[in-house]
Enzyme design. Sequence first.
Site, PDB file in Angstrom:
ATOM      1  CB  VAL A  64       4.124  -3.301  -3.637  1.00 56.32           C
ATOM      2  CG1 VAL A  64       2.930  -3.990  -3.033  1.00 56.32           C
ATOM      3  CG2 VAL A  64       4.564  -2.210  -2.764  1.00 56.32           C
ATOM      4  CD  GLU A 101      -7.094  -1.539   4.684  1.00 54.14           C
ATOM      5  OE1 GLU A 101      -6.626  -0.427   4.693  1.00 54.14           O
ATOM      6  OE2 GLU A 101      -8.295  -2.077   4.908  1.00 54.14           O
ATOM      7  CB  VAL A 127      -4.825   4.739   2.994  1.00 51.95           C
ATOM      8  CG1 VAL A 127      -4.578   5.922   4.243  1.00 51.95           C
ATOM      9  CG2 VAL A 127      -5.424   5.417   1.886  1.00 51.95           C
ATOM     10  N   GLY A 147       0.022   1.505   4.220  1.00 51.64           N
ATOM     11  CA  GLY A 147       0.261   0.314   3.844  1.00 51.64           C
ATOM     12  C   GLY A 147      -0.314  -0.585   4.551  1.00 51.64           C
ATOM     13  CD  GLU A 162      11.040   6.981  -4.209  1.00 52.65           C
ATOM     14  OE1 GLU A 162      11.680   6.693  -5.111  1.00 52.65           O
ATOM     15  OE2 GLU A 162      10.211   6.100  -3.613  1.00 52.65           O
ATOM     16  CG  ASP A 169       2.433   9.558  -0.187  1.00 55.44           C
ATOM     17  OD1 ASP A 169       2.143   8.511  -0.997  1.00 55.44           O
ATOM     18  OD2 ASP A 169       2.631   9.270   1.096  1.00 55.44           O
ATOM     19  CE  LYS A 190       0.260   7.061   1.540  1.00 55.71           C
ATOM     20  NZ  LYS A 190       1.591   7.023   2.365  1.00 55.71           N
TER      21      LYS A 190
END
Lengths: 434, 434
Positions: A17, A132, A135, A137, A193, A204, A208
């Site tokens: 990222v 931002e 959650v 992307g 993964e 995950d 979120k």
Amino acid sequence: MNPLKQLNIGLVGAGVVGGGVVKNLTRNADLIADRLGLRLHLKWVCDKDAARLAALPLPKSVKTDDMQQVLGDPDVPVVVELVGGTGFAKKLILDALGRGKIVVTANKALLAHDGEEIFKVAAKNKTNLFYEASVCGGIPIIKALREGFVANQFPLIYGIVNGTCNYILSRMSEEEKDFDEVLAEAQKLGYAEADPGLDIDGVDSAHKATILASLAHGFWTGYDNAYVEGIRHVSQMDIQVARELGYAIKLLAIIKSTNEAVEVRVHPTLIPQRHVLASVTGVFNAVAVRGDVVGDAIFYGRGAGADATSSAVIADLADAALNLRDGSIQRVPAFVSHRLQPKMRTIDDVESRYYLRLTVEDRAGVIAKVSKVLGDADISIASVLQRESETNRVPLIMMLHTAKDRAVRDAVTQIDRLDVVKDKTVVLRVESFD
Amino acid sequence: MNPLKQLNIGLVGAGVVGGGVVKNLTRNADLIADRLGLRLHLKWVCDKDAARLAALPLPKSVKTDDMQQVLGDPDVPVVVELVGGTGFAKKLILDALGRGKIVVTANKALLAHDGEEIFKVAAKNKTNLFYEASVCGGIPIIKALREGFVANQFPLIYGIVNGTCNYILSRMSEEEKDFDEVLAEAQKLGYAEADPGLDIDGVDSAHKATILASLAHGFWTGYDNAYVEGIRHVSQMDIQVARELGYAIKLLAIIKSTNEAVEVRVHPTLIPQRHVLASVTGVFNAVAVRGDVVGDAIFYGRGAGADATSSAVIADLADAALNLRDGSIQRVPAFVSHRLQPKMRTIDDVESRYYLRLTVEDRAGVIAKVSKVLGDADISIASVLQRESETNRVPLIMMLHTAKDRAVRDAVTQIDRLDVVKDKTVVLRVESFD
């Protein structure tokens, strides 16, 4: 007029990222500057991995492996944390906030676990934290909840918030392959993964959901209060049967607010095929929001990846820059408390419809025995479907009307003890969100 | 700390949306105040219709039929224009901006025609104009384009932006009824106006497309540069044939940017049934945005109605209030110019795929004649479908590969002159947005 013509940014974490942020900030630098009336300038990019730093198309003077150089620079009012994890990242964020710096982060795990503490530190230091990118992307769902839908109470928020799970379930549905096979392929393609538990066990998604629920309802709902169930137990047969019955199976995060209590849950869910979310396939995410004013709205987009996530990081940097320029750092604070009597509903008291897939002996009287257990528990059956089998063990599918989760699970425990039941019953929840 | 604890609002126009704003501002007043840290207070509600005013659950002292009372009140820094139309509303907005007041409006027709002038007046008077409610009601698409996606260029924006047309096309598709019948029912139900032209001829969609295109590309694209085609000529047969071919027909607004030029067009469009937009039915709207950073995103929700639209109006009021509190009225200006060489592509040069439905004589050699016209124009045919008929006039459907719009229209003019062609050929565009 205003003196701030450039925002100096310190970026920590030059992984996937981080690299995306560098690439896209560079690529659209002029456009962004035109739109904002000021420049977003990377003054520091910090990573302890020299190879990562070397790969970035930036001058050497920008690169450092020393976080203190970033934190200690008084000309850098904004720090972007893209390290991930909950240890080092937390220290970094608390340190930056303690110095009054604004923090931008994509770290959903950290916020889900320690958000309450971190938000308090931000407020105490009269600074701010933007998240931002944490959650879904690139989907601007945080901004929508806090600003676009500021007029609304949120009786219901639900969505597909994990691309890996949606990819696996979509491929299982399209190609009639089993979970293990699709997971292995997803891992090969980089959509899952090597250690896939965080995604496929629903963790995950629950991170979120915790962030969204807290924002929407104005109190910290807490990760531990979320019910979490992943997709390992969803079989090809369940997907096929669901389709025959008019449903698709999706891993959903669901946040419902009724009778003064909020429930947060993540589990595979049967939704009608005609529902917009049923047509969300592959790695895409979609979040549906029901506001008491706006009605139903849905946001769809890429929930992960370097580019989509960096779109959200840069949007946060833009907000931070405008706030700094205008001297209103806390314009929209990281978190605003607004419910006086926060109350959570546990999974036991959650009400849902259900899909049960039993594995039973192929002989008379089976349905009567199972029905009796459900009837005794006051759970009513909506429909029954018996599938053919070449063996003596046949699948028996029961769709149940709305019931309390605890009651259904208790009944299934009893059902699984019946001598005619030959395997653990699969229990999936059914929602139509009408 | 900051003195502004309450924003005094002057609301002009107490019709459907105005009434919704009053209702929802009242209903969620405490929640909104908690979230913002200040109160949104209706100081004036102005309408020349006494019955409308009387119906509002507000003290008499708030109600007035004298616009000057609102405009002349120095304690009212924000005016909400919900009058509609382009005459009185324009005067009101320019007057308010001229006094330095912030304006919030839902007036898409006015902005599409006179936005450039109005935005300049706002800038000249160092004030601002908010218009989230002008495009797709409750969907926060303006905020998303300007803030959430600030890092992005927009090669493609497209969507269903008119609920009336989508309702009519959805019902035609679901119930196999003809256009006229469904329109009459929609009018009875209040989903279409007595004079439905603004909706069904695509004008309203083009208003919204003009606003979105201008915002996204940073120059004023102009309503007159949009190509506009409505849905009156979409027949039940076209919907059925499209479905057989795997498509749904939707009225889309399409904004494409390629080769340094921007095209803005509104027309009925065949899109693949598996596309998320194909599952958007009834009065709902959905806007898809392709950003060069974020990838594909879609926003779905109610595009009209008192409640949904007032959600957007209140969100704009919240932004205006925070900006006033922080002394940053122009934090995100009404319009930011950022493309230096604006260039529009006319419909003649637009490239698309096409669906042609010819009405031809049922005899040998027809396809050869038609194909020759297309071949001579260098337009290639993707597939041909001849439908059976009980008469001598049979429908002949041709799907064309990508071609320029002008070339296709010229070829169809020639085709319609062939002696074997018995009626005007129906031309629909086909997009898959891959």
